[in-house]
Design a protein around this motif. Structure first.
Motif, PDB file in Angstrom:
ATOM      1  N   GLU A 297       0.789  -1.200  -0.047  1.00 36.55           N
ATOM      2  CA  GLU A 297       0.021  -0.011  -0.160  1.00 36.55           C
ATOM      3  C   GLU A 297       0.876   1.398  -0.093  1.00 36.55           C
ATOM      4  OE1 GLU A 297      -3.611  -0.072   2.529  1.00 36.55           O
ATOM      5  OE2 GLU A 297      -2.912   1.517   3.263  1.00 36.55           O
ATOM      6  N   GLN A 298       0.506   2.285  -0.764  1.00 37.30           N
ATOM      7  CA  GLN A 298       1.135   3.406  -0.985  1.00 37.30           C
ATOM      8  C   GLN A 298       0.355   4.643  -1.039  1.00 37.30           C
ATOM      9  OE1 GLN A 298       3.831   4.172  -4.349  1.00 37.30           O
ATOM     10  NE2 GLN A 298       2.543   2.652  -5.551  1.00 37.30           N
ATOM     11  N   LEU A 299       0.967   5.678  -0.407  1.00 36.90           N
ATOM     12  CA  LEU A 299       0.231   7.083  -0.557  1.00 36.90           C
ATOM     13  C   LEU A 299       1.032   7.861  -1.535  1.00 36.90           C
ATOM     14  CD1 LEU A 299      -2.102   8.922   0.683  1.00 36.90           C
ATOM     15  CD2 LEU A 299      -0.504   9.480   2.517  1.00 36.90           C
ATOM     16  N   ARG A 300       0.624   8.547  -2.477  1.00 39.47           N
ATOM     17  CA  ARG A 300       1.392   9.194  -3.569  1.00 39.47           C
ATOM     18  C   ARG A 300       0.395  10.010  -4.530  1.00 39.47           C
ATOM     19  NH1 ARG A 300      -0.643   7.379  -8.498  1.00 39.47           N
ATOM     20  NH2 ARG A 300      -1.494   5.055  -8.298  1.00 39.47           N
ATOM     21  N   LYS A 301       0.985  10.900  -5.249  1.00 39.29           N
ATOM     22  CA  LYS A 301       0.221  11.779  -6.139  1.00 39.29           C
ATOM     23  C   LYS A 301      -0.230  11.371  -7.116  1.00 39.29           C
ATOM     24  CE  LYS A 301       2.870  16.196  -5.559  1.00 39.29           C
ATOM     25  NZ  LYS A 301       3.753  17.299  -6.383  1.00 39.29           N
ATOM     26  N   ALA A 302      -1.557  11.647  -7.581  1.00 37.85           N
ATOM     27  CA  ALA A 302      -2.303  11.047  -8.501  1.00 37.85           C
ATOM     28  C   ALA A 302      -1.688  11.356  -9.850  1.00 37.85           C
ATOM     29  CB  ALA A 302      -3.627  11.448  -8.417  1.00 37.85           C
ATOM     30  N   THR A 303      -1.918  10.540 -11.001  1.00 39.03           N
ATOM     31  CA  THR A 303      -1.403  10.570 -12.347  1.00 39.03           C
ATOM     32  C   THR A 303      -2.635  10.405 -13.115  1.00 39.03           C
ATOM     33  OG1 THR A 303      -0.871   8.174 -12.675  1.00 39.03           O
ATOM     34  CG2 THR A 303       0.903   9.628 -11.465  1.00 39.03           C
ATOM     35  N   ILE A 304      -2.431  10.630 -14.437  1.00 44.55           N
ATOM     36  CA  ILE A 304      -3.551  10.318 -15.419  1.00 44.55           C
ATOM     37  C   ILE A 304      -4.084   9.118 -15.671  1.00 44.55           C
ATOM     38  CG2 ILE A 304      -2.008   9.950 -17.496  1.00 44.55           C
ATOM     39  CD1 ILE A 304      -5.209  12.390 -17.428  1.00 44.55           C
ATOM     40  N   ASP A 305      -3.096   8.203 -15.311  1.00 45.07           N
ATOM     41  CA  ASP A 305      -3.666   6.764 -15.093  1.00 45.07           C
ATOM     42  C   ASP A 305      -4.328   6.279 -14.158  1.00 45.07           C
ATOM     43  OD1 ASP A 305      -0.241   5.757 -16.371  1.00 45.07           O
ATOM     44  OD2 ASP A 305      -2.243   5.974 -17.449  1.00 45.07           O
ATOM     45  N   ASP A 306      -4.636   7.124 -13.069  1.00 44.07           N
ATOM     46  CA  ASP A 306      -5.560   7.007 -11.926  1.00 44.07           C
ATOM     47  C   ASP A 306      -7.066   7.525 -11.988  1.00 44.07           C
ATOM     48  OD1 ASP A 306      -2.632   7.736 -10.046  1.00 44.07           O
ATOM     49  OD2 ASP A 306      -3.307   5.734 -10.445  1.00 44.07           O
ATOM     50  N   VAL A 307      -7.210   8.105 -13.115  1.00 48.77           N
ATOM     51  CA  VAL A 307      -8.415   8.763 -13.359  1.00 48.77           C
ATOM     52  C   VAL A 307      -9.615   7.676 -13.347  1.00 48.77           C
ATOM     53  CG1 VAL A 307     -10.039   9.952 -14.919  1.00 48.77           C
ATOM     54  CG2 VAL A 307      -7.645  10.536 -14.539  1.00 48.77           C
ATOM     55  N   ALA A 308      -9.583   6.530 -13.841  1.00 48.51           N
ATOM     56  CA  ALA A 308     -10.449   5.493 -13.879  1.00 48.51           C
ATOM     57  C   ALA A 308     -10.683   5.092 -12.491  1.00 48.51           C
ATOM     58  CB  ALA A 308     -10.163   4.372 -14.845  1.00 48.51           C
ATOM     59  N   GLY A 309      -9.771   4.781 -11.827  1.00 49.14           N
ATOM     60  CA  GLY A 309      -9.796   4.304 -10.467  1.00 49.14           C
ATOM     61  C   GLY A 309     -10.634   5.193  -9.499  1.00 49.14           C
ATOM     62  N   ILE A 310     -10.151   6.606  -9.914  1.00 46.08           N
ATOM     63  CA  ILE A 310     -10.817   7.642  -8.953  1.00 46.08           C
ATOM     64  C   ILE A 310     -12.194   7.561  -9.236  1.00 46.08           C
ATOM     65  CG2 ILE A 310     -10.895   9.927  -8.224  1.00 46.08           C
ATOM     66  CD1 ILE A 310      -7.698  10.250  -8.840  1.00 46.08           C
ATOM     67  N   LEU A 311     -12.582   7.707 -10.454  1.00 48.10           N
ATOM     68  CA  LEU A 311     -14.084   7.566 -10.718  1.00 48.10           C
ATOM     69  C   LEU A 311     -14.588   6.437 -10.206  1.00 48.10           C
ATOM     70  CD1 LEU A 311     -13.748   8.605 -14.460  1.00 48.10           C
ATOM     71  CD2 LEU A 311     -14.861  10.088 -12.536  1.00 48.10           C
ATOM     72  N   ASN A 312     -14.157   5.210 -10.173  1.00 46.54           N
ATOM     73  CA  ASN A 312     -15.039   4.184  -9.876  1.00 46.54           C
ATOM     74  C   ASN A 312     -15.115   4.442  -8.084  1.00 46.54           C
ATOM     75  OD1 ASN A 312     -15.083   2.844 -12.245  1.00 46.54           O
ATOM     76  ND2 ASN A 312     -13.138   1.613 -11.742  1.00 46.54           N
ATOM     77  N   LEU A 313     -14.065   5.096  -7.481  1.00 45.93           N
ATOM     78  CA  LEU A 313     -14.217   5.109  -6.038  1.00 45.93           C
ATOM     79  C   LEU A 313     -15.334   6.238  -5.713  1.00 45.93           C
ATOM     80  CD1 LEU A 313     -12.924   4.735  -3.279  1.00 45.93           C
ATOM     81  CD2 LEU A 313     -11.423   6.603  -3.778  1.00 45.93           C
ATOM     82  N   ILE A 314     -15.224   7.547  -6.333  1.00 44.62           N
ATOM     83  CA  ILE A 314     -16.160   8.572  -6.072  1.00 44.62           C
ATOM     84  C   ILE A 314     -17.403   8.371  -6.806  1.00 44.62           C
ATOM     85  CG2 ILE A 314     -14.227   9.859  -5.796  1.00 44.62           C
ATOM     86  CD1 ILE A 314     -14.927  11.395  -8.405  1.00 44.62           C
TER      87      ILE A 314
END
Length: 443
Positions: A297-314
């Motif tokens: 598990e890691q805490l990091r700055k988001a990248t453009i590749d994380d958009v789909a994952g963030i959308l699924n979360l929110i």
């Protein structure tokens, strides 16, 4: 000495020697034990108590969470009162709450009395365990689910970790019942697995140990499954969950959720088998099923590749009206404002920071339901505060409709619309009627 006696002695010596690494490994560790109400009435109950006393003597920090379902059922039946259930949750009305409290109190007293014995010529002799119960768990109502009011049935809101640690560190055994109290003084009937899961996660316990009727979970041929990774456990619950009896499904789900929240090992074992607890802890193969967490598990700055994952979360939070809806295009444009919690390629938490002069808005704070109560949101908040301080910002502000209490616990104070930057004031949505909270940042 007969050959049989000599052989038994050799086997005992061999077992004791092989258990030494486990004794050293478990010393000063924290274990949370789930003891269902059925185990309290079983013939093997006192053997379980003896094994718990042995763990205590080996300097293992123990939290024992007991259930009371059969005791509650018996009390209600004697009073000619019967519970209604909704989604496997007992609806605790005002009339039955009194009987529920009596049943839970009886179960707790039975366990506490067994842990307090110290008869000569028994495994409990000179055990001298100090058993402490208390209001370590803060509860809140389940509320209304699909139009059904669960009334005095509740769920865990918070665990008082500091108080628990102050009791565990001197060596006392903590005994917790499936009951909790709200800050307003209300009493709630809780699921003992919910209590155990939250306590294990909050304490960052080394193990969750769940007693069940059988040895653990089995495969399609009926063979005991010795161990499951988190992914395998999730798949097992998805495939077989509805076919498992309620007790086993409840215990396995508790093991799964605890490991998701950072507990490294969770184990199922039989309350009907003498010595199952010791065998599971002090031998290589054990007698039950182990669920283990080996994910990164890691805490990091988001990248453009994380958009789909963030959308699924929110998305579920947006549909529930908790978060303001964001389009994919907007998220792609603002992705540099986001930080994420990444667990093996899955986004389990996120937050965004929008600077305004010497203030910044904390926005889109979200945690996946399976990963809540493990401190991830607080860790993410600390990261966002650190980012704000690096930018010499003096205050954080946020707008929320449903999570005010959590932000107050993190040091935010309620503010007014005029406290916000002008650019944010003109965008305020009066229909949402969001509450405003502000936190001062100290460099």
């Amino acid at each position: 000495m007969s050959n049989t006696q000599a052989s038994n002695t050799q086997e005992y010596v061999k077992w004791f020697r092989h258990s030494t690494p486990y004794i050293n490994r478990h010393s000063d560790k924290t274990f949370v034990i789930m003891l269902p109400g059925e185990a309290i009435t079983h013939a093997n109950f006192h053997n379980i108590v003896h094994d718990i006393a042995l763990l205590c003597s080996l300097d293992v920090k123990l939290v024992l969470v007991h259930g009371a379902r059969p005791q509650i059922d018996e009390r209600l039946q004697l009073a000619d009162t019967y519970s209604q259930f909704h989604e496997r949750l007992r609806i605790t009305d005002t009339e039955s709450l009194r009987l529920v409290i009596q049943a839970i109190g009886e179960a707790r007293t039975t366990v506490e009395a067994a842990l307090s014995t110290g008869l000569p010529n028994s495994p409990m002799h000179d055990a001298d365990m100090q058993v402490i119960s208390g209001n370590f768990v803060v509860a809140m109502p389940y509320g209304v689910i699909e139009g059904v009011d669960l009334q005095h049935t509740g769920k865990v809101r918070k665990v008082n970790v500091q108080s628990l640690q102050s009791v565990l560190n001197p060596g006392a055994v903590v005994l917790l019942s499936p009951m909790g109290y709200s800050p307003t003084g209300e009493i709630f009937n809780l699921s003992f697995s919910d209590v155990a899961t939250h306590v294990a996660s909050a304490l960052k316990a080394d193990k969750l140990l769940a007693f069940v009727e059988g040895n653990g979970v089995t495969d399609e041929e009926g063979n005991l499954v010795r161990q499951l990774s988190l992914k395998e456990c999730q798949d097992y619950l998805t495939t077989n969950g509805e076919h498992l009896n309620h007790d086993l499904q409840q215990a396995l789900s508790a093991c799964y959720l605890s490991c998701l929240q950072g507990v490294q090992r969770a184990q199922l074992m039989s309350y009907a088998t003498d010595g199952a607890l010791l065998t599971e802890l002090f031998t290589r193969d054990g007698l039950g099923t182990m669920i283990y967490s080996g994910q990164y598990e890691q805490l990091r700055k988001a990248t453009i590749d994380d958009v789909a994952g963030i959308l699924n979360l929110i998305r579920p939070l947006e549909e529930a009206g908790i978060l303001v809806r964001r389009s994919r295009e907007l998220l792609e444009t603002e992705i540099n404002k986001f930080h994420v919690m990444d667990k093996d390629g899955t986004i389990v938490a996120c937050a965004a920071l929008y600077p305004y002069s010497d203030m910044a808005e904390l926005s889109c704070v979200a945690t996946h339901p399976d990963y809540r109560n493990g401190g991830r949101a607080a860790a993410l908040l600390q990261q966002m505060e650190a980012q704000a301080r690096k930018q010499n910002l003096k205050q954080l502000f946020l707008l929320t409709t449903q999570t005010a209490h959590w932000f107050i616990e993190q040091g935010f104070e309620q503010g007014k619309l005029e406290d916000l930057p002008i650019a944010k004031q003109v965008l305020y949505n009066y229909q949402r009627n969001s509450k405003i909270f502000i936190k001062q940042l100290v460099n």
